[in-house]
Design a protein around this motif. Structure first.
Motif, mmCIF file in Angstrom:
data_model
loop_
_atom_site.group_PDB
_atom_site.id
_atom_site.type_symbol
_atom_site.label_atom_id
_atom_site.label_comp_id
_atom_site.label_asym_id
_atom_site.label_seq_id
_atom_site.Cartn_x
_atom_site.Cartn_y
_atom_site.Cartn_z
ATOM 1 N N LYS A 18 34.643 -9.282 -1.892
ATOM 2 C CA LYS A 18 33.632 -8.370 -1.389
ATOM 3 C C LYS A 18 34.274 -6.989 -1.244
ATOM 4 N N SER A 19 33.431 -5.955 -1.235
ATOM 5 C CA SER A 19 33.929 -4.615 -1.006
ATOM 6 C C SER A 19 34.719 -4.582 0.301
ATOM 7 N N LEU A 20 35.934 -4.016 0.252
ATOM 8 C CA LEU A 20 36.853 -3.941 1.397
ATOM 9 C C LEU A 20 37.361 -5.321 1.822
ATOM 10 N N GLY A 21 37.158 -6.307 0.953
ATOM 11 C CA GLY A 21 37.625 -7.660 1.253
ATOM 12 C C GLY A 21 39.045 -7.894 0.751
ATOM 13 N N THR A 22 39.424 -9.155 0.830
ATOM 14 C CA THR A 22 40.797 -9.515 0.479
ATOM 15 C C THR A 22 40.800 -10.498 -0.686
ATOM 16 N N LEU A 23 41.711 -10.275 -1.605
ATOM 17 C CA LEU A 23 41.883 -11.189 -2.724
ATOM 18 C C LEU A 23 43.136 -12.008 -2.424
ATOM 19 N N PRO A 24 42.980 -13.330 -2.238
ATOM 20 C CA PRO A 24 44.152 -14.120 -1.886
ATOM 21 C C PRO A 24 45.122 -14.213 -3.071
ATOM 22 N N ARG A 25 46.429 -14.108 -2.792
ATOM 23 C CA ARG A 25 47.414 -14.093 -3.868
ATOM 24 C C ARG A 25 47.494 -15.420 -4.604
ATOM 25 N N ASP A 26 47.096 -16.509 -3.881
ATOM 26 C CA ASP A 26 47.173 -17.812 -4.549
ATOM 27 C C ASP A 26 45.972 -18.058 -5.461
#
Ligand SMILES: Nc1nc2c(c(=O)[nH]1)N[C@H]1C(S)=C(S)[C@@H](COP(=O)(O)O)O[C@H]1N2
Ligand SMILES: [Mo]
Length: 513
Positions: free
Chosen positions: A413-421
């Motif tokens: 989502k906008s301003l969200g987080t993309l998990p590295r895994d």
């Protein structure tokens, strides 16, 4: 003892304002109850709200849809109620010394409600507002009498009258609640009656929908097929029509050889097809939610055109809704070029829900909903653009509005987080009736790189995409753009939704963590 003391005096300002408010609440409650019996859309607050929707300047309406989304209607009703409350409190304040003014004021407010309801419906629809005026006048008149203080002297009088006023307020409040509740219950009763009349078995399509190909739905992503209750909703109907099909007909006429009036059963008896189609709203901002996909069951326009015999010179299909002033212009070419334009009776295997236009609505793949998707369909007129102008066209929106190509990022989502895994960006893209050929992603202003497209379910449907991104932890920026199957790349420049739909690339900030 001065002359003033000899005059029957009035309660304190707070009490008077409360009396005005209670009188208005009683009026509105009883009016709502009356509307529950006659026509829910004729309830005074609702009718005024609906008139405001029609009268609102286009930018305001666009703002409301964008800001409140599907909550725009409760917000509007609350606004109307607030204005009424302020005016009613004011009328209460003057009611003791200037009773005539207060009663005329109530009459004027009621007249606004009556005109709003009557001009949108029939003369009968003015009744709830008139009942409300009568109730308001009687209540306030009565409250001013019970709450009149006698000249001081005989001890305890003013206490008694205050108590009497309080009792009067409570009594009137009860009437308001009972009336309002009656309206709500009557509405529920209608819904139940309508649902009972809906125990129809949908016809089996002569041509069923192709099943959604394996791989069109990416795991964990936005559902490819949208359930009816999460399908976006945009319309100007303040009260969802609940149609009794026993007295519903669909009129098909205009420049045709054999005009036709179909009952619900006759409509259901026509050959049906079922198709999955993505519908989008012109009011959808870049990255916005007003796009959804369902499986629709309906009669192809080709069938209807053959039945009625459309004459030369027809260039517009002008459809109208039974709920309100909504009318819709669809280019005749779009219902006659072999695409799956239809009069829809079923959605996702169920009878069309009330909110979706039961008993019948239109759908034309490739066109925005406001020029193709008339709900609560009442009439289809084959005519010319010269002869008829539709609801939104008179308000400055485009007459002819094909869906514009858009790509949307749903993950992250906008301003969200993309998990590295699981560093996967994903989303949907749509360009109905042209199809999606490519989706590209640009990270932090770098080169455009191709996203992986999910399986293609057809050109009238949206398409999911994903993009593996192994970026460094920290803040990043992603842009997305789609190319439709004609080779046209989505333009960069952002445009407003008015008058023919938003264009431009979506861009989000996100964090890799
Ligand atoms: N009767 C009626 N039909 C209508 C509308 C409306 O306001 N009234 N709005 C149109 C618009 S602008 C769109 S985008 C689609 C939305 O259909 P949905 O609410 O089922 O998603 O319905 C169309 N049909
Ligand atoms: Mo729309």
């Amino acid at each position: 003892v001065s002359a003033d003391d000899a005059r029957p005096s009035r309660p304190a300002a707070g009490w008077r304002a409360a009396a005005g408010l209670v009188a208005a609440a009683t009026a509105v409650g009883v009016g709502h109850g009356a509307a529950g019996l006659l026509d829910p859309a004729a309830s005074p607050l609702v009718a005024v709200g609906a008139a405001l929707i029609d009268a609102a300047p286009t930018p305001l309406k666009t703002f409301a849809i964008r800001t409140f989304g599907t909550a725009d209607k409760p917000v509007l009703i609350a606004g109307v109620a607030t204005v009424l409350a302020v005016l009613a409190a004011g009328l209460g304040l003057v009611a003791w010394r200037r009773r005539g003014y207060a009663l005329v004021g109530i009459g004027l407010l009621g007249a606004v409600g009556a005109v709003a309801a009557g001009t949108r419906g029939t003369l009968l629809d003015t009744v709830p507002a008139l009942v409300a005026v009568g109730t308001g006048v009687a209540t306030l008149g009565w409250l001013t009498r019970v709450g009149r203080r006698r000249p001081a002297g005989r001890g305890g009088e003013s206490e008694t009258s205050r108590r009497r006023l309080l009792a009067g307020l409570a009594g009137a409040g009860t009437v308001a609640a009972v009336g309002g509740l009656g309206g709500v219950l009557a509405g529920r009763g209608r819904t139940r009656a309508a649902a009972a009349g809906r125990a129809v078995r949908l016809p089996v399509p002569v041509s069923p929908a192709a099943s959604v190909p394996v791989g069109a739905q990416l795991p964990g992503m936005t559902p490819f097929l949208t359930p009816a209750d999460s399908f976006y909703r945009v319309d100007i109907a303040l009260v969802t029509p609940r149609v009794d099909v026993s007295d519903w007909t669909l009129r098909i006429d205009g420049m045709v050889d054999r005009p036709l009036t179909l009952t619900y059963d006759e409509l259901l008896a026509l050959p049906m097809v079922e198709r999955a189609i993505t519908l989008a709203c012109v009011s959808n901002e870049v990255g916005g939610p007003y796009v959804s996909t369902a499986t629709w069951l309906g009669v192809p326009f080709a069938e209807i055109i053959e039945h009625v015999g459309v004459q030369p010179g027809v260039d517009q299909v002008f459809s109208s809704s039974l709920d309100s002033g909504f009318t819709c212009s669809t280019p005749y070419a779009a219902v006659d070029d072999g695409r799956d334009a239809m009069v829809v009776v079923g959605m996702n295997g169920q009878v069309l829900p009330d909110a979706r236009g039961y008993p019948a609505r239109m759908l034309v793949p490739g066109l925005f909903g406001f020029v193709s998707a008339t709900k609560w369909l009442k009439r289809i007129e084959f005519t010319s653009y010269a002869a008829r102008t539709a609801y939104w066209t008179t308000r400055g929106w485009a007459t002819d509005a094909p869906v514009l190509t858009q790509a949307r990022i749903d993950r992250p989502k906008s301003l969200g987080t993309l998990p590295r895994d699981r560093p996967m960006l994903a989303g949907v893209a749509w360009a109905q009736h042209r199809g999606i050929a490519r989706v590209e992603i640009r990270i932090d202003g770098g080169p455009w790189r191709e996203a992986r497209l999910a399986a293609d379910a057809g050109k009238d449907l949206w398409r999911q995409w994903s993009f593996a991104y192994d970026g460094q932890p920290g803040r990043h920026r992603a842009q997305v753009r789609a190319t439709d199957a004609t080779g046209a790349v989505q333009p960069e420049r952002r445009t407003k939704v008015f008058p023919s739909g938003a264009q431009g690339w979506q861009e989000i900030q996100f964090e890799v963590a």
